[in-house]
Write a protein that holds these residues in place. Structure first.
Motif, PDB file in Angstrom:
ATOM      1  N   GLN A   1      46.553  63.908  -5.652  1.00 34.76           N
ATOM      2  CA  GLN A   1      47.636  64.757  -5.176  1.00 34.76           C
ATOM      3  C   GLN A   1      48.957  64.260  -5.769  1.00 34.76           C
ATOM      4  OE1 GLN A   1      47.623  65.353  -0.789  1.00 34.76           O
ATOM      5  NE2 GLN A   1      45.750  64.130  -0.829  1.00 34.76           N
ATOM      6  N   GLN A   2      49.684  65.133  -6.396  1.00 31.03           N
ATOM      7  CA  GLN A   2      51.053  64.852  -6.812  1.00 31.03           C
ATOM      8  C   GLN A   2      51.937  65.728  -5.942  1.00 31.03           C
ATOM      9  OE1 GLN A   2      52.096  62.516  -9.279  1.00 31.03           O
ATOM     10  NE2 GLN A   2      54.025  62.887  -8.206  1.00 31.03           N
ATOM     11  N   ILE A   3      52.582  65.097  -4.948  1.00 33.55           N
ATOM     12  CA  ILE A   3      53.247  65.845  -3.885  1.00 33.55           C
ATOM     13  C   ILE A   3      54.727  66.025  -4.215  1.00 33.55           C
ATOM     14  CG2 ILE A   3      53.678  65.904  -1.400  1.00 33.55           C
ATOM     15  CD1 ILE A   3      51.349  63.791  -1.194  1.00 33.55           C
ATOM     16  N   GLN A   4      55.220  67.223  -3.991  1.00 29.93           N
ATOM     17  CA  GLN A   4      56.619  67.538  -4.271  1.00 29.93           C
ATOM     18  C   GLN A   4      57.548  66.629  -3.474  1.00 29.93           C
ATOM     19  OE1 GLN A   4      57.539  71.771  -4.186  1.00 29.93           O
ATOM     20  NE2 GLN A   4      59.537  71.352  -3.287  1.00 29.93           N
ATOM     21  N   LYS A   5      58.640  66.218  -4.091  1.00 25.28           N
ATOM     22  CA  LYS A   5      59.585  65.321  -3.441  1.00 25.28           C
ATOM     23  C   LYS A   5      60.066  65.908  -2.118  1.00 25.28           C
ATOM     24  CE  LYS A   5      63.809  62.652  -4.269  1.00 25.28           C
ATOM     25  NZ  LYS A   5      64.894  62.347  -5.233  1.00 25.28           N
ATOM     26  N   GLY A   6      60.063  65.068  -1.085  1.00 24.17           N
ATOM     27  CA  GLY A   6      60.498  65.488   0.239  1.00 24.17           C
ATOM     28  C   GLY A   6      59.387  66.033   1.110  1.00 24.17           C
ATOM     29  N   TRP A   7      58.206  66.242   0.521  1.00 26.86           N
ATOM     30  CA  TRP A   7      57.060  66.769   1.259  1.00 26.86           C
ATOM     31  C   TRP A   7      56.003  65.675   1.402  1.00 26.86           C
ATOM     32  CZ3 TRP A   7      56.578  72.084   2.812  1.00 26.86           C
ATOM     33  CH2 TRP A   7      57.698  72.858   2.495  1.00 26.86           C
TER      34      TRP A   7
ATOM     35  N   TYR B   1      51.358  60.156  10.194  1.00 25.13           N
ATOM     36  CA  TYR B   1      50.841  59.203   9.220  1.00 25.13           C
ATOM     37  C   TYR B   1      50.367  59.966   7.980  1.00 25.13           C
ATOM     38  CZ  TYR B   1      50.390  56.401  13.518  1.00 25.13           C
ATOM     39  OH  TYR B   1      50.623  55.745  14.702  1.00 25.13           O
ATOM     40  N   GLY B   2      50.867  59.555   6.814  1.00 27.90           N
ATOM     41  CA  GLY B   2      50.449  60.284   5.621  1.00 27.90           C
ATOM     42  C   GLY B   2      50.962  59.685   4.336  1.00 27.90           C
ATOM     43  N   TYR B   3      51.142  60.564   3.345  1.00 26.15           N
ATOM     44  CA  TYR B   3      51.427  60.133   1.976  1.00 26.15           C
ATOM     45  C   TYR B   3      52.534  60.976   1.351  1.00 26.15           C
ATOM     46  CZ  TYR B   3      46.682  58.360   2.737  1.00 26.15           C
ATOM     47  OH  TYR B   3      45.575  57.753   3.255  1.00 26.15           O
ATOM     48  N   LYS B   4      53.301  60.304   0.496  1.00 27.73           N
ATOM     49  CA  LYS B   4      54.306  60.973  -0.328  1.00 27.73           C
ATOM     50  C   LYS B   4      54.040  60.635  -1.789  1.00 27.73           C
ATOM     51  CE  LYS B   4      57.910  60.672   3.236  1.00 27.73           C
ATOM     52  NZ  LYS B   4      59.281  60.169   3.566  1.00 27.73           N
ATOM     53  N   GLY B   5      54.663  61.395  -2.691  1.00 28.17           N
ATOM     54  CA  GLY B   5      54.522  61.097  -4.116  1.00 28.17           C
ATOM     55  C   GLY B   5      53.114  61.357  -4.602  1.00 28.17           C
ATOM     56  N   GLU B   6      52.533  60.379  -5.288  1.00 29.08           N
ATOM     57  CA  GLU B   6      51.178  60.523  -5.813  1.00 29.08           C
ATOM     58  C   GLU B   6      50.207  59.723  -4.962  1.00 29.08           C
ATOM     59  OE1 GLU B   6      49.206  60.370 -10.178  1.00 29.08           O
ATOM     60  OE2 GLU B   6      49.890  58.426  -9.437  1.00 29.08           O
ATOM     61  N   VAL B   7      49.049  60.302  -4.670  1.00 29.00           N
ATOM     62  CA  VAL B   7      48.009  59.586  -3.944  1.00 29.00           C
ATOM     63  C   VAL B   7      46.655  59.992  -4.503  1.00 29.00           C
ATOM     64  CG1 VAL B   7      47.862  61.330  -2.098  1.00 29.00           C
ATOM     65  CG2 VAL B   7      47.080  59.003  -1.669  1.00 29.00           C
ATOM     66  N   LEU B   8      45.764  59.006  -4.613  1.00 26.64           N
ATOM     67  CA  LEU B   8      44.378  59.234  -5.002  1.00 26.64           C
ATOM     68  C   LEU B   8      43.504  58.986  -3.784  1.00 26.64           C
ATOM     69  CD1 LEU B   8      44.217  57.355  -8.439  1.00 26.64           C
ATOM     70  CD2 LEU B   8      44.256  59.822  -8.095  1.00 26.64           C
ATOM     71  N   LEU B   9      42.589  59.911  -3.505  1.00 32.07           N
ATOM     72  CA  LEU B   9      41.615  59.746  -2.435  1.00 32.07           C
ATOM     73  C   LEU B   9      40.240  59.644  -3.096  1.00 32.07           C
ATOM     74  CD1 LEU B   9      42.846  62.364   0.210  1.00 32.07           C
ATOM     75  CD2 LEU B   9      43.419  59.934   0.045  1.00 32.07           C
ATOM     76  N   PRO B  10      39.739  58.412  -3.331  1.00 34.21           N
ATOM     77  CA  PRO B  10      38.460  58.238  -4.029  1.00 34.21           C
ATOM     78  C   PRO B  10      37.263  58.480  -3.106  1.00 34.21           C
ATOM     79  CG  PRO B  10      39.878  56.271  -4.204  1.00 34.21           C
ATOM     80  CD  PRO B  10      40.408  57.129  -3.104  1.00 34.21           C
TER      81      PRO B  10
END
Length: 294
Positions: free
Chosen positions: A55-61, A106-115
């Protein structure tokens, strides 16, 4: 001779192209870009590799962890696999706390990999291709939350022997797996005292560690009040957190176990643990609160 050399060169290029995974490519869902990526350039019969939902998440989201906290919904991936192929559950990186008004998520911003693991059957035929198809679903939030989804594909060559690591995603997935919370031999126990919940944890990784920013992320969304602070008391072998119990503890004695992740700061190490109801382990308290940071 030149013609023969040209044909051989073309065959080499074709073989190299076939050795590379083929995917639907990045899919923009509106507030993030998603794709399936692989740790290896192929997969051999009986082999297990890792693929990941990027996931490459839009800034602020942001998107959400397995337990989203006070609100939200965890990311999902529904994979369609050929007969005999199996895939595991996500390996979730440690999340970040995200205060939103009176809530904490609880979560993630920016880039995240879920393997997750992908295992080929022993009877997979080298020279073929396995096509993975998945529908990824996200709740993407800023001040408002929007459900988004993407149909993703990833085609992997079936190789006679273990395939070479993917030069880009192999190292990235390996780093994610190395940093992901995992059991570390910690001893943990909890007990309800009046209106609070005491979670005591001790073990080698915590001895002498900086626990000033320690935080417990429970797997259950109703185990604690996520928006309330978690007071920290140090011990010679670990720490004790004072939590506000959630609805899991409103009936009777509460659950017999409290699983989750203990993180030592936003960018510090994180450990998976399961606390049992009972007395605190030795050395989990007695040294007071951590010193205030300058």
């Amino acid at each position: 001779m030149r013609f023969l050399a040209g044909v051989l060169f073309a065959l080499v290029l074709a073989g190299a192209a076939q050795a590379q995974p083929a995917s639907s490519g990045p899919v923009n869902t509106g507030h993030l870009t998603a794709e399936l990526v692989s740790s290896a350039q192929g997969i051999a019969p009986g082999q297990t590799i890792h693929v990941a939902l990027r996931q490459q998440i839009q800034k602020g989201w942001h998107t959400y962890w397995r337990n989203p906290g006070d609100s939200g919904e965890a990311t999902r991936l529904d994979l369609t696999l050929p007969a005999g192929w199996t895939a595991g559950a996500f390996v979730w990186p440690a999340p970040h706390r995200m205060p939103i008004g009176p809530l904490v998520n609880y979560g993630y911003k920016g880039e995240v990999l879920l393997p997750l693991t992908l295992t080929a059957p022993a009877g997979a035929r080298p020279g073929g291709t396995v096509a993975l198809k998945g529908k990824a679903s996200f709740l993407v939030c800023e001040e408002i939350c929007i459900p988004e989804s993407a149909d993703l594909t990833l085609a992997l060559p079936v190789t006679a022997g273990p395939a070479a690591p993917d030069p880009k995603w192999g190292p990235a997935i390996a780093r994610t797996l190395a940093a992901a919370p995992k059991p570390a031999g910690l001893t943990a126990a909890f007990r309800k005292e009046g209106g609070v919940l005491k979670l005591a944890v001790a073990g080698g990784p915590l001895k002498g560690a900086d626990v000033a920013d320690a935080y417990f992320f429970p797997f259950s969304g109703t185990a604690i009040d996520h928006a309330r602070p978690q007071a920290i008391e140090r011990g010679s072998e670990g720490l004790t957190l004072t939590l506000t119990p959630g609805v899991d503890f409103q009936a009777g004695d509460g659950p017999a176990a409290l699983p989750g992740v203990l993180a030592l700061g936003e960018d510090g190490p994180a450990y998976e643990l399961t606390a049992a109801a009972g007395p605190a382990p030795a050395g989990a308290a007695g040294l007071g609160a951590p010193p205030a940071k300058a």
